[in-house]
Write a protein that holds these residues in place. Structure first.
Motif, mmCIF file in Angstrom:
data_model
loop_
_atom_site.group_PDB
_atom_site.id
_atom_site.type_symbol
_atom_site.label_atom_id
_atom_site.label_comp_id
_atom_site.label_asym_id
_atom_site.label_seq_id
_atom_site.Cartn_x
_atom_site.Cartn_y
_atom_site.Cartn_z
ATOM 1 N N ALA A 224 -6.107 72.037 -9.121
ATOM 2 C CA ALA A 224 -4.869 71.735 -8.431
ATOM 3 C C ALA A 224 -4.519 72.557 -7.366
ATOM 4 N N ARG A 227 -6.551 72.032 -4.299
ATOM 5 C CA ARG A 227 -6.168 70.887 -3.353
ATOM 6 C C ARG A 227 -4.887 71.253 -2.818
ATOM 7 N N ARG A 274 3.825 72.134 -2.340
ATOM 8 C CA ARG A 274 2.639 71.544 -2.582
ATOM 9 C C ARG A 274 1.635 72.046 -3.766
ATOM 10 N N ASP A 276 2.995 73.615 -6.385
ATOM 11 C CA ASP A 276 3.636 73.299 -7.534
ATOM 12 C C ASP A 276 3.541 72.003 -7.750
ATOM 13 N N GLU A 277 3.360 71.118 -7.157
ATOM 14 C CA GLU A 277 3.625 69.762 -7.442
ATOM 15 C C GLU A 277 2.221 69.135 -7.959
ATOM 16 N N GLU A 278 1.235 70.030 -7.120
ATOM 17 C CA GLU A 278 -0.289 69.623 -7.823
ATOM 18 C C GLU A 278 -0.215 70.215 -9.190
ATOM 19 N N ARG A 280 1.747 70.631 -11.504
ATOM 20 C CA ARG A 280 2.797 69.853 -12.608
ATOM 21 C C ARG A 280 1.953 68.488 -12.561
ATOM 22 N N ARG A 281 0.968 67.840 -11.902
ATOM 23 C CA ARG A 281 0.391 66.652 -12.474
ATOM 24 C C ARG A 281 -0.276 67.007 -13.530
ATOM 25 N N TYR A 282 -0.765 67.887 -13.940
ATOM 26 C CA TYR A 282 -1.828 68.317 -14.948
ATOM 27 C C TYR A 282 -1.010 69.201 -16.316
ATOM 28 N N TYR A 283 -0.076 69.867 -16.068
ATOM 29 C CA TYR A 283 0.684 70.502 -16.952
ATOM 30 C C TYR A 283 2.195 70.704 -16.645
ATOM 31 N N SER A 284 2.903 70.510 -17.696
ATOM 32 C CA SER A 284 4.421 70.898 -17.784
ATOM 33 C C SER A 284 4.806 70.924 -19.019
#
Length: 312
Positions: A224, A227, A274, A276-278, A280-284
């Protein structure tokens, strides 16, 4: 159960209920297998009270006293759970071996079967509630509780089966075997389930020691980050991460070439967002800290993980 606190409170109540029933049944049946189950649940109840408090702390923001929040308390609680379960298991194992060497012990199979039937049903119900709660609650505390109740269900089911065999042996007149069934059962249960508290404690200890999470978590995060930086040239990207409890801390150090356009160098906040957003798509929940350096003078070959990325 749709909240973490209510789920953990239900788990604590069931542990107290089964533990008290186990102690009463032990006095009536003289079974050490039932005593093991009762002590296991009473100890787990005491830890569950702390777990409920920790679950409330984990949702709080950081403070001056705890600048990195309270997530490490979750790992500490899971470590204590694993060590307590391990301690009770070893105690029961030693006691069962001693009983075998001294001729075993007589038990009242009828009362033992009634307790084991109750315990198996109660543990299975609690494990099912924990499983359902995970649809609404993402918590390592609930996950650890679910694992505990699954193991407890297996133990109670094995105890139930063994006591049914005791009643069968009584009907067949195999009196010489009966004193040894309880001790053999305890040894078998402890040996089969000993890996669960060991894994629970070792995982929590790795988290407390800030070890990098397992690859199933770490690799998607590194991808992430790559990317998020795909549109700019970088000299080096190093990613560090730790996961105390449910929270993932990610530190990204990006070394940029000196000859990058001024617009790119000035747009670091957008790049941080950007990345951070990538992630958070995988883990939060996650805390992602991104640091940029405009040359290659900073380097730490022994620290962090290098993210491979082809130049744009």
């Amino acid at each position: 159960m749709k909240t973490e606190s209510s789920t953990l409170a239900f788990s604590a109540f069931m542990a107290l209920l089964i533990g008290c029933a186990g102690i009463v049944a032990t006095l009536a049946s003289n079974s050490q297998a039932i005593l093991l189950d009762g002590l296991f649940n009473l100890i787990y109840f005491s830890v569950a009270l702390v777990t409920i408090k920790v679950s409330k702390l984990a949702s709080r923001p950081d403070s001056e006293s705890y600048p990195f929040g309270y997530s490490y308390f979750e790992s500490l609680v899971n470590l204590c759970k694993g060590l307590l379960i391990l301690g009770v298991s070893i105690f029961a194992l030693v006691d069962a071996v001693a009983a075998l060497l001294t001729g075993g012990r007589e038990i009242s199979a009828g009362l033992a079967v009634i307790y084991a039937l109750f315990a198996t049903a109660a543990c299975s119900l609690t494990a099912w509630v924990m499983h359902r709660s995970q649809r609404h609650v993402s918590s390592p505390l609930v996950a650890a509780d679910k694992l505990n109740w699954l193991v407890n269900s297996v133990i109670s089911g094995a105890v139930l089966a063994a006591f049914c065999f005791v009643m069968l042996f009584e009907r067949l007149g195999w009196q010489a075997v009966l004193p040894y069934v309880d001790s053999v059962l305890v040894i078998a249960v402890v040996v089969l389930c000993l890996g669960v508290p060991v894994r629970m404690a070792s995982q929590a200890l790795r988290e407390l020691l800030n070890k990098t999470p397992e690859e199933a978590v770490a690799e998607p995060v590194r991808q992430a980050v790559a990317r998020g930086l795909a549109e700019i040239d970088t000299l080096e990207v190093r990613v560090r991460m730790v996961r105390p409890g449910r929270l993932l801390y990610v530190i990204v150090h990006v070394v940029l070439p000196k000859d990058l356009p001024e617009a790119t160098l000035a747009n670091q906040d957008a790049l941080r967002q950007r990345i951070d957003e990538e992630v958070r798509r995988y883990y939060s929940p996650v805390v992602c800290d991104v640091v940029f350096t405009a040359d290659n003078r900073w380097a730490a070959p022994s620290c962090g993980l290098l993210v491979e990325k082809s130049a744009s």
